[in-house]
Design a protein around this motif. Structure first.
Motif, mmCIF file in Angstrom:
data_model
loop_
_atom_site.group_PDB
_atom_site.id
_atom_site.type_symbol
_atom_site.label_atom_id
_atom_site.label_comp_id
_atom_site.label_asym_id
_atom_site.label_seq_id
_atom_site.Cartn_x
_atom_site.Cartn_y
_atom_site.Cartn_z
ATOM 1 N N ILE A 83 29.263 56.306 14.225
ATOM 2 C CA ILE A 83 29.093 57.048 12.976
ATOM 3 C C ILE A 83 27.841 57.895 13.155
ATOM 4 N N ARG A 84 27.923 59.155 12.763
ATOM 5 C CA ARG A 84 26.728 60.010 12.734
ATOM 6 C C ARG A 84 26.198 59.946 11.310
ATOM 7 N N LEU A 85 24.988 59.447 11.173
ATOM 8 C CA LEU A 85 24.346 59.261 9.879
ATOM 9 C C LEU A 85 23.529 60.487 9.528
ATOM 10 N N ASP A 86 23.790 61.050 8.355
ATOM 11 C CA ASP A 86 22.949 62.105 7.808
ATOM 12 C C ASP A 86 21.828 61.376 7.081
ATOM 13 N N ALA A 87 20.691 61.235 7.745
ATOM 14 C CA ALA A 87 19.593 60.414 7.234
ATOM 15 C C ALA A 87 18.916 61.063 6.033
ATOM 16 N N ASP A 88 18.505 60.214 5.088
ATOM 17 C CA ASP A 88 17.775 60.680 3.915
ATOM 18 C C ASP A 88 16.366 61.108 4.318
ATOM 19 N N GLY A 89 15.863 62.097 3.631
ATOM 20 C CA GLY A 89 14.492 62.553 3.858
ATOM 21 C C GLY A 89 14.472 63.958 4.419
ATOM 22 N N LEU A 90 13.469 64.728 4.038
ATOM 23 C CA LEU A 90 13.373 66.126 4.428
ATOM 24 C C LEU A 90 13.311 66.315 5.940
ATOM 25 N N PHE A 91 12.537 65.497 6.618
ATOM 26 C CA PHE A 91 12.368 65.666 8.059
ATOM 27 C C PHE A 91 13.030 64.541 8.853
ATOM 28 N N ALA A 92 13.916 63.805 8.223
ATOM 29 C CA ALA A 92 14.573 62.676 8.892
ATOM 30 C C ALA A 92 15.609 63.183 9.882
ATOM 31 N N ALA A 93 15.560 62.642 11.095
ATOM 32 C CA ALA A 93 16.534 62.993 12.121
ATOM 33 C C ALA A 93 17.821 62.208 11.884
ATOM 34 N N ASP A 94 18.948 62.850 12.175
ATOM 35 C CA ASP A 94 20.207 62.133 12.101
ATOM 36 C C ASP A 94 20.186 60.998 13.121
ATOM 37 N N ARG A 95 20.996 59.975 12.851
ATOM 38 C CA ARG A 95 21.053 58.819 13.733
ATOM 39 C C ARG A 95 22.496 58.453 14.000
ATOM 40 N N TYR A 96 22.687 57.696 15.063
ATOM 41 C CA TYR A 96 24.021 57.253 15.452
ATOM 42 C C TYR A 96 24.137 55.750 15.272
ATOM 43 N N ILE A 97 25.253 55.336 14.676
ATOM 44 C CA ILE A 97 25.526 53.926 14.424
ATOM 45 C C ILE A 97 26.697 53.522 15.301
ATOM 46 N N THR A 98 26.530 52.450 16.060
ATOM 47 C CA THR A 98 27.605 51.938 16.903
ATOM 48 C C THR A 98 28.360 50.836 16.156
ATOM 49 N N PRO A 99 29.601 50.573 16.545
ATOM 50 C CA PRO A 99 30.400 49.564 15.827
ATOM 51 C C PRO A 99 29.717 48.202 15.693
ATOM 52 N N ASP A 100 28.987 47.777 16.707
ATOM 53 C CA ASP A 100 28.344 46.456 16.652
ATOM 54 C C ASP A 100 27.182 46.403 15.662
ATOM 55 N N GLN A 101 26.734 47.554 15.142
ATOM 56 C CA GLN A 101 25.644 47.597 14.168
ATOM 57 C C GLN A 101 26.146 47.578 12.725
ATOM 58 N N ILE A 102 27.460 47.570 12.559
ATOM 59 C CA ILE A 102 28.055 47.585 11.215
ATOM 60 C C ILE A 102 28.309 46.155 10.762
ATOM 61 N N GLY A 103 27.717 45.786 9.622
ATOM 62 C CA GLY A 103 27.915 44.457 9.064
ATOM 63 C C GLY A 103 29.161 44.391 8.213
ATOM 64 N N SER A 104 29.350 45.406 7.345
ATOM 65 C CA SER A 104 30.531 45.430 6.476
ATOM 66 C C SER A 104 30.776 46.836 5.952
ATOM 67 N N VAL A 105 32.021 47.057 5.552
ATOM 68 C CA VAL A 105 32.418 48.303 4.907
ATOM 69 C C VAL A 105 33.220 47.907 3.680
ATOM 70 N N THR A 106 32.696 48.267 2.499
ATOM 71 C CA THR A 106 33.369 47.926 1.242
ATOM 72 C C THR A 106 33.249 49.085 0.277
ATOM 73 N N GLY A 107 34.375 49.526 -0.252
ATOM 74 C CA GLY A 107 34.336 50.634 -1.198
ATOM 75 C C GLY A 107 33.724 51.860 -0.572
ATOM 76 N N ASP A 108 32.642 52.359 -1.167
ATOM 77 C CA ASP A 108 31.938 53.541 -0.654
ATOM 78 C C ASP A 108 30.651 53.179 0.078
ATOM 79 N N ARG A 109 30.543 51.929 0.554
ATOM 80 C CA ARG A 109 29.318 51.448 1.196
ATOM 81 C C ARG A 109 29.564 50.989 2.624
ATOM 82 N N VAL A 110 28.683 51.427 3.510
ATOM 83 C CA VAL A 110 28.622 50.892 4.869
ATOM 84 C C VAL A 110 27.302 50.139 4.938
#
Length: 123
Positions: A83-110
């Motif tokens: 997952i490519r994360l659009d990070a919050d914050g004015l100068f925040a760099a985008d980040r990459y999330i790998t499948p093993d870093q995901i705890g749960s996906v429910t509704g509109d929340r990762v």
């Protein structure tokens, strides 16, 4: 190998392991080794307007030109999915999330099982 949950979609809110909102899903890529998803897969939002699935086109959609990720890291992300994360914050760099870093996906929340600082940064 873990794979990216199939209910991931653009715009979902992402929370770290301490339940802090850290951004939104900007894009995602399913594993290229997932038997349930033949060939490279990207977010449904970009499917209609994208060019044919070639390695170059897939990499161009997945990684911004400004990302300073090594070819080894890019290959790993393409192989495992991310997952490519659009990070919050004015100068925040985008980040990459790998499948093993995901705890749960429910509704509109990762919800992740790691802190934001543990995620791969798109420099």
């Amino acid at each position: 190998m873990e794979s990216l949950p199939k209910d991931i979609r653009n715009g979902m809110k992402v929370y770290d392991s301490e339940d802090h909102e850290i951004g939104t899903v900007e894009d995602y890529q399913f594993s290229d080794e997932d038997p349930n998803q033949p060939g490279p897969e990207t977010s449904a939002a970009s499917v209609d307007q994208r060019e044919p699935d070639t390695l170059i086109n897939t990499l161009g959609r997945a990684f911004a030109p400004t990302d300073q990720l090594s070819s080894e890291v890019q290959e790993r992300l393409m192989r495992e999915g991310f997952i490519r994360l659009d990070a919050d914050g004015l100068f925040a760099a985008d980040r990459y999330i790998t499948p093993d870093q995901i705890g749960s996906v429910t509704g509109d929340r990762v919800v992740l099982n790691v802190k934001k600082s543990d995620l791969m940064k798109a420099e």
